[in-house]
Design a protein around this motif. Structure first.
Motif, PDB file in Angstrom:
ATOM      1  N   ALA A 122      -3.122  -4.479  -3.146  1.00 54.22           N
ATOM      2  CA  ALA A 122      -3.391  -3.065  -2.888  1.00 54.22           C
ATOM      3  C   ALA A 122      -3.959  -2.418  -4.139  1.00 54.22           C
ATOM      4  CB  ALA A 122      -2.097  -2.363  -2.470  1.00 54.22           C
ATOM      5  N   GLU A 132       0.823  -1.205   0.000  1.00 54.43           N
ATOM      6  CA  GLU A 132       0.000   0.000   0.000  1.00 54.43           C
ATOM      7  C   GLU A 132       0.862   1.261   0.000  1.00 54.43           C
ATOM      8  OE1 GLU A 132      -3.029  -0.118   3.028  1.00 54.43           O
ATOM      9  OE2 GLU A 132      -3.726  -2.084   2.357  1.00 54.43           O
ATOM     10  N   ASP A 180      -8.785   3.682  -3.206  1.00 53.55           N
ATOM     11  CA  ASP A 180      -9.439   2.714  -2.344  1.00 53.55           C
ATOM     12  C   ASP A 180     -10.466   3.446  -1.491  1.00 53.55           C
ATOM     13  OD1 ASP A 180      -7.766   4.134  -0.712  1.00 53.55           O
ATOM     14  OD2 ASP A 180      -6.732   2.412   0.115  1.00 53.55           O
ATOM     15  N   LYS A 228      -5.546   1.431  -5.607  1.00 54.16           N
ATOM     16  CA  LYS A 228      -5.788   2.854  -5.417  1.00 54.16           C
ATOM     17  C   LYS A 228      -6.510   3.357  -6.648  1.00 54.16           C
ATOM     18  CE  LYS A 228      -3.459   3.405  -1.560  1.00 54.16           C
ATOM     19  NZ  LYS A 228      -4.062   3.734  -0.323  1.00 54.16           N
TER      20      LYS A 228
END
Length: 158
Positions: free
Chosen positions: A79, A48, A83, A81
């Motif tokens: 992970a 992340e 998110d 994004k």
């Protein structure tokens, strides 16, 4: 996942007091199933943080990192994004969209929420692109049609 609670069945009077002479029947609880994930919290946090830095560095709007054991298929980290906060899933993560939120119908709001919650790294399909060059190179080396010193020019057309 859910099991079943056990219970003791007994006779009671109208006030809910147990009748001494009654027989008790015991129903044993049934265990539920366990869910064990392969996510490694340290690897997840690193993925992340790395993704956040990469998106900032590249001025990108979207990105994903998946860390997987290729021998077992275990996922150690995933992970994505942008998110959203799992503890507050109805807070819109796009400020522009959030400012117009009240102008949307319930159906439109549901569509936007579903889009925000969607895990694109496992739901979308991607062409392998440059990552497939590794497979092509390995096949060429294995078949002996190229050597580690071979060079190629990629114009982007293929």
């Amino acid at each position: 996942m859910k099991g079943e609670s056990g219970k003791i069945l007994t006779e009671t009077d109208v006030l809910g007091r147990e009748i001494e002479s009654s027989q008790k029947e015991r129903v044993a609880p049934v265990d539920g199933y366990n869910l064990v994930t392969s996510i490694d919290v340290v690897v997840q946090q690193y993925a992340e943080q790395t993704l956040e830095k990469a998106l900032t560095y590249k001025s990108a709007k979207k990105g994903a990192i998946i860390v997987m054991n290729p021998q077992t298929g275990e996922i150690y980290a995933m992970a994505n994004k942008p998110d959203f906060d799992l503890n507050d899933p109805f807070t819109i993560n796009d400020s522009e969209l959030a400012s117009m939120w009240d102008t949307f119908t319930d159906e439109e709001q549901n569509d936007y929420l579903n889009q925000m919650w969607r895990n694109f790294s496992i739901n979308d399909t991607y062409e392998p692109g440059s990552t497939f060059k590794i497979v092509t190179s390995a096949a060429g080396l294995e078949d002996g049609v190229m050597t580690p010193e071979s060079t190629f020019t990629c114009t982007g057309a293929y």
